[in-house]
Design a protein around this motif. Structure first.
Motif, short mmCIF file in Angstrom:
data_model
loop_
_atom_site.label_atom_id
_atom_site.label_comp_id
_atom_site.label_asym_id
_atom_site.label_seq_id
_atom_site.Cartn_x
_atom_site.Cartn_y
_atom_site.Cartn_z
N PHE A 109 0.76 -1.20 -0.13
CA PHE A 109 -0.09 -0.01 0.00
C PHE A 109 0.96 1.18 -0.01
N ILE A 110 0.17 2.38 -0.30
CA ILE A 110 0.99 3.56 -0.33
C ILE A 110 0.49 4.45 0.97
N GLU A 111 1.67 4.75 1.80
CA GLU A 111 0.98 5.36 2.97
C GLU A 111 1.25 6.86 2.69
N ARG A 112 0.32 7.82 3.17
CA ARG A 112 0.29 9.30 3.46
C ARG A 112 0.50 9.78 4.73
N GLY A 113 1.44 10.64 4.69
CA GLY A 113 1.37 11.53 5.98
C GLY A 113 0.70 12.92 5.97
N ARG A 114 1.14 13.71 6.59
CA ARG A 114 0.51 14.99 6.65
C ARG A 114 0.80 15.74 5.20
N ALA A 115 -0.60 16.62 5.02
CA ALA A 115 -0.39 17.50 3.68
C ALA A 115 0.26 18.77 3.81
N THR A 116 1.46 19.12 3.22
CA THR A 116 2.11 20.25 3.64
C THR A 116 1.96 21.03 2.28
N ASN A 117 1.15 22.12 2.57
CA ASN A 117 1.08 23.12 1.41
C ASN A 117 1.93 24.41 1.53
N THR A 118 2.64 24.49 0.47
CA THR A 118 3.92 25.85 0.60
C THR A 118 3.62 26.65 -0.56
N VAL A 119 4.17 27.95 -0.59
CA VAL A 119 4.02 28.89 -1.60
C VAL A 119 5.30 29.72 -1.59
N GLU A 168 8.79 33.03 0.96
CA GLU A 168 8.30 31.56 1.17
C GLU A 168 7.19 31.44 2.36
N GLY A 169 6.37 30.77 2.09
CA GLY A 169 5.35 30.70 2.93
C GLY A 169 4.47 29.26 3.30
N THR A 170 4.31 29.02 4.33
CA THR A 170 3.47 27.49 4.62
C THR A 170 2.23 27.80 5.12
#
Length: 387
Positions: A296-306, A367-369
Protein backbone atom coordinates in the motif's frame (compact mmCIF):
# COMPACT_ATOMS: atom_id res chain seq x y z
CA UNK A 1 14.97 -1.45 -40.10
CA UNK A 2 12.73 -0.57 -37.18
CA UNK A 3 12.97 2.76 -35.36
CA UNK A 4 12.96 3.64 -31.65
CA UNK A 5 9.83 4.67 -29.84
CA UNK A 6 9.51 8.45 -29.51
CA UNK A 7 7.97 10.73 -26.93
CA UNK A 8 5.85 12.42 -29.58
CA UNK A 9 4.23 9.08 -30.48
CA UNK A 10 3.66 7.94 -26.88
CA UNK A 11 0.42 8.57 -25.00
CA UNK A 12 -0.60 8.11 -21.38
CA UNK A 13 -4.15 7.44 -20.22
CA UNK A 14 -5.82 6.88 -16.86
CA UNK A 15 -8.97 5.32 -15.46
CA UNK A 16 -10.26 5.51 -11.90
CA UNK A 17 -10.02 2.29 -9.91
CA UNK A 18 -12.78 1.04 -7.62
CA UNK A 19 -10.49 -1.44 -5.85
CA UNK A 20 -6.90 -0.18 -5.41
CA UNK A 21 -4.54 -1.96 -7.78
CA UNK A 22 -7.28 -3.46 -10.00
CA UNK A 23 -8.13 -1.97 -13.39
CA UNK A 24 -11.91 -1.94 -13.88
CA UNK A 25 -13.42 -4.08 -16.62
CA UNK A 26 -13.99 -2.39 -19.98
CA UNK A 27 -12.03 0.68 -18.87
CA UNK A 28 -12.82 4.08 -20.42
CA UNK A 29 -9.45 5.81 -20.48
CA UNK A 30 -8.83 9.56 -20.38
CA UNK A 31 -5.61 11.01 -21.78
CA UNK A 32 -3.09 12.56 -19.40
CA UNK A 33 -2.07 15.83 -21.02
CA UNK A 34 1.65 16.08 -20.35
CA UNK A 35 4.99 17.36 -21.60
CA UNK A 36 7.03 14.44 -20.28
CA UNK A 37 7.30 11.62 -17.78
CA UNK A 38 6.51 7.90 -17.56
CA UNK A 39 5.90 5.43 -14.70
CA UNK A 40 8.80 3.02 -14.30
CA UNK A 41 9.63 0.14 -11.97
CA UNK A 42 12.52 0.66 -9.57
CA UNK A 43 14.16 -1.94 -7.31
CA UNK A 44 16.95 -1.69 -4.79
CA UNK A 45 20.08 -3.69 -5.51
CA UNK A 46 20.82 -6.17 -2.70
CA UNK A 47 24.57 -6.76 -2.75
CA UNK A 48 26.03 -9.86 -1.09
CA UNK A 49 28.66 -9.30 1.62
CA UNK A 50 29.91 -12.91 1.44
CA UNK A 51 33.69 -13.30 1.59
CA UNK A 52 35.35 -15.78 -0.83
CA UNK A 53 39.09 -15.03 -0.70
CA UNK A 54 38.78 -12.27 -3.33
CA UNK A 55 37.71 -8.68 -3.58
CA UNK A 56 34.82 -9.54 -5.92
CA UNK A 57 31.12 -9.16 -5.29
CA UNK A 58 29.79 -12.69 -5.18
CA UNK A 59 26.08 -12.15 -5.61
CA UNK A 60 23.37 -9.64 -6.47
CA UNK A 61 19.63 -9.76 -5.88
CA UNK A 62 17.01 -7.07 -6.32
CA UNK A 63 14.50 -6.13 -3.67
CA UNK A 64 10.88 -5.13 -3.66
CA UNK A 65 9.60 -3.27 -6.71
CA UNK A 66 7.60 -0.09 -6.92
CA UNK A 67 6.39 2.05 -9.76
CA UNK A 68 7.32 5.68 -9.65
CA UNK A 69 7.52 8.64 -11.99
CA UNK A 70 6.53 12.24 -12.48
CA UNK A 71 4.38 13.82 -15.16
CA UNK A 72 5.20 17.33 -16.31
CA UNK A 73 2.19 19.37 -17.44
CA UNK A 74 0.98 22.71 -18.70
CA UNK A 75 -1.89 23.69 -16.42
CA UNK A 76 -5.19 24.23 -18.21
CA UNK A 77 -8.84 24.43 -17.21
CA UNK A 78 -10.36 20.96 -16.54
CA UNK A 79 -7.36 18.97 -17.86
CA UNK A 80 -5.78 18.17 -14.48
CA UNK A 81 -8.93 18.09 -12.31
CA UNK A 82 -8.77 14.35 -11.62
CA UNK A 83 -5.01 14.45 -11.04
CA UNK A 84 -5.43 17.21 -8.46
CA UNK A 85 -8.23 15.26 -6.74
CA UNK A 86 -6.05 12.15 -6.63
CA UNK A 87 -3.11 14.09 -5.19
CA UNK A 88 -5.28 15.68 -2.51
CA UNK A 89 -7.20 12.47 -1.67
CA UNK A 90 -10.37 14.46 -2.09
CA UNK A 91 -13.29 15.26 -4.41
CA UNK A 92 -14.51 18.42 -6.07
CA UNK A 93 -17.55 20.02 -4.45
CA UNK A 94 -19.92 21.76 -6.84
CA UNK A 95 -20.16 25.52 -6.60
CA UNK A 96 -23.26 27.69 -6.23
CA UNK A 97 -25.46 28.34 -9.27
CA UNK A 98 -28.13 31.03 -9.02
CA UNK A 99 -30.49 32.15 -11.77
CA UNK A 100 -32.30 35.41 -12.46
CA UNK A 101 -30.77 37.66 -9.80
CA UNK A 102 -30.98 41.43 -10.35
CA UNK A 103 -27.57 42.93 -9.61
CA UNK A 104 -26.27 46.51 -9.50
CA UNK A 105 -22.58 47.02 -10.25
CA UNK A 106 -20.72 49.90 -8.56
CA UNK A 107 -17.52 50.40 -10.55
CA UNK A 108 -15.83 52.52 -7.87
CA UNK A 109 -16.63 50.45 -4.79
CA UNK A 110 -16.26 47.23 -6.83
CA UNK A 111 -19.49 45.90 -5.39
CA UNK A 112 -22.24 43.67 -6.77
CA UNK A 113 -25.49 44.39 -4.96
CA UNK A 114 -28.59 42.22 -5.31
CA UNK A 115 -32.07 43.65 -4.93
CA UNK A 116 -33.60 40.48 -3.49
CA UNK A 117 -32.38 37.37 -1.76
CA UNK A 118 -29.46 36.75 0.58
CA UNK A 119 -25.88 35.94 -0.45
CA UNK A 120 -25.00 34.56 2.98
CA UNK A 121 -28.08 32.33 3.11
CA UNK A 122 -27.24 31.06 -0.38
CA UNK A 123 -23.82 29.94 0.86
CA UNK A 124 -21.45 32.61 -0.50
CA UNK A 125 -18.31 33.16 1.60
CA UNK A 126 -15.19 35.29 1.46
CA UNK A 127 -12.65 33.70 -0.86
CA UNK A 128 -15.20 32.36 -3.35
CA UNK A 129 -14.32 32.57 -7.02
CA UNK A 130 -17.42 34.39 -8.32
CA UNK A 131 -18.73 35.11 -11.81
CA UNK A 132 -21.82 37.10 -12.85
CA UNK A 133 -22.51 35.38 -16.14
CA UNK A 134 -24.82 37.85 -17.84
CA UNK A 135 -23.06 41.10 -17.04
CA UNK A 136 -21.31 42.86 -19.90
CA UNK A 137 -17.62 43.11 -20.76
CA UNK A 138 -15.15 42.90 -17.91
CA UNK A 139 -17.99 42.93 -15.38
CA UNK A 140 -18.48 39.24 -16.20
CA UNK A 141 -14.89 38.24 -15.41
CA UNK A 142 -14.43 35.95 -12.37
CA UNK A 143 -12.96 37.48 -9.20
CA UNK A 144 -12.25 36.58 -5.58
CA UNK A 145 -14.90 37.78 -3.12
CA UNK A 146 -13.17 39.87 -0.44
CA UNK A 147 -16.30 40.68 1.59
CA UNK A 148 -19.76 39.10 1.63
CA UNK A 149 -22.91 40.47 3.26
CA UNK A 150 -26.52 39.48 2.76
CA UNK A 151 -26.91 41.77 -0.26
CA UNK A 152 -23.39 42.85 -1.30
CA UNK A 153 -20.33 41.03 -2.59
CA UNK A 154 -17.15 43.07 -2.93
CA UNK A 155 -14.18 42.25 -5.16
CA UNK A 156 -11.66 44.69 -3.72
CA UNK A 157 -8.81 43.07 -5.65
CA UNK A 158 -10.44 43.46 -9.07
CA UNK A 159 -7.90 45.17 -11.31
CA UNK A 160 -9.87 45.34 -14.56
CA UNK A 161 -12.17 48.29 -15.22
CA UNK A 162 -15.79 47.81 -14.20
CA UNK A 163 -18.74 49.69 -15.69
CA UNK A 164 -21.96 50.64 -13.86
CA UNK A 165 -24.99 48.59 -14.83
CA UNK A 166 -28.14 46.94 -13.48
CA UNK A 167 -28.70 43.48 -14.97
CA UNK A 168 -30.66 40.33 -14.17
CA UNK A 169 -28.02 37.62 -14.24
CA UNK A 170 -27.06 34.09 -13.35
CA UNK A 171 -24.30 33.77 -10.75
CA UNK A 172 -21.76 30.95 -10.40
CA UNK A 173 -19.07 30.21 -7.87
CA UNK A 174 -16.19 27.86 -8.53
CA UNK A 175 -16.22 24.19 -7.70
CA UNK A 176 -13.91 23.65 -4.71
CA UNK A 177 -11.50 21.05 -3.46
CA UNK A 178 -9.39 20.86 -0.32
CA UNK A 179 -7.31 18.32 1.58
CA UNK A 180 -9.07 14.99 2.14
CA UNK A 181 -8.52 11.41 3.24
CA UNK A 182 -10.34 9.52 0.49
CA UNK A 183 -8.95 6.39 -1.15
CA UNK A 184 -8.22 7.42 -4.73
CA UNK A 185 -6.19 5.28 -7.10
CA UNK A 186 -5.95 5.04 -10.86
CA UNK A 187 -4.59 2.71 -13.50
CA UNK A 188 -2.26 4.37 -16.00
CA UNK A 189 -1.92 2.97 -19.52
CA UNK A 190 1.21 3.96 -21.41
CA UNK A 191 0.90 3.37 -25.15
CA UNK A 192 4.22 3.21 -27.00
CA UNK A 193 3.34 3.59 -30.67
CA UNK A 194 5.76 2.04 -33.11
CA UNK A 195 6.52 2.96 -36.70
CA UNK A 196 8.61 1.56 -39.55
CA UNK A 197 7.93 -1.95 -38.32
CA UNK A 198 8.28 -1.32 -34.58
CA UNK A 199 5.40 -3.05 -32.77
CA UNK A 200 3.12 -1.10 -30.41
CA UNK A 201 3.53 -1.90 -26.72
CA UNK A 202 1.23 -1.18 -23.79
CA UNK A 203 2.33 -0.78 -20.18
CA UNK A 204 -0.35 -0.84 -17.47
CA UNK A 205 0.61 0.63 -14.09
CA UNK A 206 -1.94 -0.14 -11.38
CA UNK A 207 -2.69 1.37 -8.00
CA UNK A 208 -1.22 4.73 -8.94
CA UNK A 209 -1.45 7.65 -6.52
CA UNK A 210 -0.16 11.12 -7.20
CA UNK A 211 1.80 12.10 -4.13
CA UNK A 212 1.42 15.85 -4.61
CA UNK A 213 1.87 18.54 -7.21
CA UNK A 214 3.82 21.68 -7.98
CA UNK A 215 2.81 24.56 -10.25
CA UNK A 216 5.04 27.37 -11.47
CA UNK A 217 3.59 30.74 -12.48
CA UNK A 218 5.95 33.24 -14.12
CA UNK A 219 5.90 36.26 -16.39
CA UNK A 220 6.09 35.59 -20.12
CA UNK A 221 5.58 31.86 -19.65
CA UNK A 222 2.91 29.21 -19.60
CA UNK A 223 1.87 27.90 -16.20
CA UNK A 224 3.68 24.60 -15.84
CA UNK A 225 3.69 21.94 -13.19
CA UNK A 226 4.38 18.37 -12.21
CA UNK A 227 2.64 15.43 -10.56
CA UNK A 228 4.97 12.88 -8.88
CA UNK A 229 3.47 9.42 -8.53
CA UNK A 230 3.82 6.04 -6.87
CA UNK A 231 2.20 2.83 -8.11
CA UNK A 232 1.79 -0.76 -6.99
CA UNK A 233 2.37 -3.00 -10.03
CA UNK A 234 3.21 -2.79 -13.71
CA UNK A 235 2.61 -5.19 -16.59
CA UNK A 236 3.52 -5.19 -20.30
CA UNK A 237 1.34 -6.41 -23.17
CA UNK A 238 0.84 -6.22 -26.92
CA UNK A 239 -2.78 -5.07 -26.59
CA UNK A 240 -4.69 -2.69 -24.28
CA UNK A 241 -6.93 -4.16 -21.56
CA UNK A 242 -9.97 -5.98 -22.93
CA UNK A 243 -12.86 -3.66 -23.72
CA UNK A 244 -10.77 -0.48 -23.52
CA UNK A 245 -12.26 2.72 -24.92
CA UNK A 246 -10.70 6.16 -25.08
CA UNK A 247 -12.51 9.38 -24.21
CA UNK A 248 -12.16 12.41 -26.51
CA UNK A 249 -9.04 14.46 -25.87
CA UNK A 250 -9.38 17.68 -23.88
CA UNK A 251 -8.30 20.80 -25.76
CA UNK A 252 -8.52 23.69 -23.28
CA UNK A 253 -5.66 26.14 -23.67
CA UNK A 254 -3.03 26.45 -20.97
CA UNK A 255 -2.85 29.31 -18.50
CA UNK A 256 -0.01 31.82 -18.77
CA UNK A 257 1.60 34.33 -16.49
CA UNK A 258 -0.37 37.15 -18.06
CA UNK A 259 -3.58 35.46 -16.83
CA UNK A 260 -2.51 35.57 -13.18
CA UNK A 261 -2.36 37.85 -10.19
CA UNK A 262 -1.50 37.37 -6.53
CA UNK A 263 -3.62 38.51 -3.59
CA UNK A 264 -2.23 38.93 -0.08
CA UNK A 265 -4.91 39.57 2.55
CA UNK A 266 -7.41 40.34 -0.21
CA UNK A 267 -5.30 42.99 -1.96
CA UNK A 268 -3.30 42.60 -5.16
CA UNK A 269 0.42 42.25 -4.42
CA UNK A 270 2.28 44.39 -6.96
CA UNK A 271 5.43 43.47 -8.87
CA UNK A 272 5.32 39.70 -8.31
CA UNK A 273 7.24 38.03 -11.15
CA UNK A 274 6.93 34.34 -10.26
CA UNK A 275 5.34 31.93 -7.85
CA UNK A 276 5.55 28.23 -7.03
CA UNK A 277 2.66 26.34 -5.40
CA UNK A 278 3.60 22.98 -3.88
CA UNK A 279 1.55 20.21 -2.30
CA UNK A 280 3.46 17.38 -0.60
CA UNK A 281 1.73 14.46 1.14
CA UNK A 282 4.76 12.68 2.68
CA UNK A 283 3.91 9.56 0.66
CA UNK A 284 5.89 6.33 0.66
CA UNK A 285 5.52 2.79 -0.66
CA UNK A 286 5.08 0.10 1.99
CA UNK A 287 5.83 -3.61 1.61
CA UNK A 288 5.13 -6.93 3.30
CA UNK A 289 6.96 -10.26 3.42
CA UNK A 290 6.24 -12.65 0.59
CA UNK A 291 5.10 -9.93 -1.82
CA UNK A 292 7.57 -8.24 -4.14
CA UNK A 293 5.06 -5.54 -5.14
CA UNK A 294 3.91 -2.54 -3.13
CA UNK A 295 1.41 -3.51 -0.44
CA UNK A 296 0.00 0.00 0.00
CA UNK A 297 1.00 3.63 -0.31
CA UNK A 298 1.15 5.48 2.97
CA UNK A 299 0.38 9.18 3.27
CA UNK A 300 1.45 11.52 6.04
CA UNK A 301 0.53 15.13 6.58
CA UNK A 302 -0.39 17.39 3.70
CA UNK A 303 2.10 20.23 3.47
CA UNK A 304 1.10 23.17 1.28
CA UNK A 305 3.73 25.80 0.61
CA UNK A 306 4.05 28.82 -1.63
CA UNK A 307 7.05 30.79 -2.79
CA UNK A 308 7.08 34.12 -4.61
CA UNK A 309 9.67 36.39 -6.15
CA UNK A 310 9.34 39.96 -7.31
CA UNK A 311 10.44 43.55 -7.06
CA UNK A 312 10.39 45.18 -3.64
CA UNK A 313 8.28 48.36 -3.44
CA UNK A 314 7.60 48.35 0.32
CA UNK A 315 8.57 46.45 3.45
CA UNK A 316 5.11 45.15 4.33
CA UNK A 317 5.79 41.47 3.73
CA UNK A 318 9.20 41.59 5.38
CA UNK A 319 7.57 43.07 8.47
CA UNK A 320 4.84 40.42 8.45
CA UNK A 321 7.55 37.79 8.36
CA UNK A 322 9.52 39.44 11.16
CA UNK A 323 6.40 39.76 13.33
CA UNK A 324 4.97 36.31 12.53
CA UNK A 325 1.74 37.80 11.24
CA UNK A 326 -0.77 35.38 9.72
CA UNK A 327 -1.64 36.16 6.10
CA UNK A 328 -3.94 34.85 3.39
CA UNK A 329 -2.52 34.28 -0.09
CA UNK A 330 -4.39 33.58 -3.32
CA UNK A 331 -3.30 33.04 -6.90
CA UNK A 332 -6.08 33.64 -9.42
CA UNK A 333 -5.83 32.58 -13.07
CA UNK A 334 -8.31 33.99 -15.60
CA UNK A 335 -7.48 32.20 -18.85
CA UNK A 336 -8.94 31.88 -22.31
CA UNK A 337 -10.96 28.76 -21.46
CA UNK A 338 -11.90 29.31 -17.83
CA UNK A 339 -10.53 30.28 -14.45
CA UNK A 340 -8.86 28.69 -11.45
CA UNK A 341 -7.69 29.92 -8.07
CA UNK A 342 -5.33 28.52 -5.46
CA UNK A 343 -5.92 29.98 -2.00
CA UNK A 344 -4.10 29.60 1.31
CA UNK A 345 -6.56 31.01 3.89
CA UNK A 346 -4.11 30.85 6.81
CA UNK A 347 -0.43 31.08 6.01
CA UNK A 348 2.74 32.25 7.69
CA UNK A 349 5.74 33.61 5.87
CA UNK A 350 8.80 31.51 6.70
CA UNK A 351 11.28 33.65 4.75
CA UNK A 352 11.34 37.16 3.33
CA UNK A 353 14.66 38.04 1.76
CA UNK A 354 15.44 41.33 -0.01
CA UNK A 355 18.36 41.24 -2.42
CA UNK A 356 20.49 44.09 -3.72
CA UNK A 357 22.72 42.98 -6.58
CA UNK A 358 23.65 46.37 -7.99
CA UNK A 359 21.98 49.60 -9.05
CA UNK A 360 18.88 47.92 -10.51
CA UNK A 361 15.54 47.40 -8.74
CA UNK A 362 15.71 45.60 -5.40
CA UNK A 363 14.12 42.15 -5.50
CA UNK A 364 12.75 39.92 -2.76
CA UNK A 365 11.95 36.25 -2.35
CA UNK A 366 9.18 35.05 -0.07
CA UNK A 367 8.37 31.61 1.33
CA UNK A 368 5.18 30.64 3.12
CA UNK A 369 3.56 27.58 4.71
CA UNK A 370 -0.19 27.23 5.10
CA UNK A 371 -1.94 25.71 8.10
CA UNK A 372 -5.35 24.07 8.38
CA UNK A 373 -7.68 22.03 10.55
CA UNK A 374 -10.61 19.65 10.34
CA UNK A 375 -12.83 22.65 9.68
CA UNK A 376 -10.63 24.42 7.13
CA UNK A 377 -8.28 23.04 4.51
CA UNK A 378 -4.83 24.60 4.31
CA UNK A 379 -5.39 24.99 0.55
CA UNK A 380 -8.58 25.62 -1.40
CA UNK A 381 -8.52 25.18 -5.16
CA UNK A 382 -11.42 26.46 -7.27
CA UNK A 383 -12.34 26.00 -10.92
CA UNK A 384 -14.76 27.79 -13.23
CA UNK A 385 -15.01 26.53 -16.82
CA UNK A 386 -15.62 29.14 -19.50
CA UNK A 387 -19.21 29.96 -20.35
Amino acid sequence: MTTPFSGSNTSHYYVQEVTPGITPENPAFTKIRNTGGVPTIIKDALISDELDDSREITGVRVGNEQAQGEYSVELSQTSQDDLIANAMSSSWVAGINLSGVEVTVDEVAKTFTRTAGDYVADGFVVGDLVRYNDLTGDNAKPFIATTVTSTVITGAAITHTLTPEVVTTDIDTGDKIGTGSECKTISVLTWYRGKCGTVDKYVLTKGVEFTGFSFEVAVNAQVTGSFPLLGRTQTFSDTPPTGSTFNPDLTTRSFAGVDSKVLVDGAVEAFITSGTLTNDNESSAQFELGNKAVSFIERGRATNTVSMSGFMANTDLVQRFNNEVEVSISFILNGLDGSMSFSYPRAFLTAATPDIAGPASITQTLEGTSIGSKAQSSIVIQRLPAL
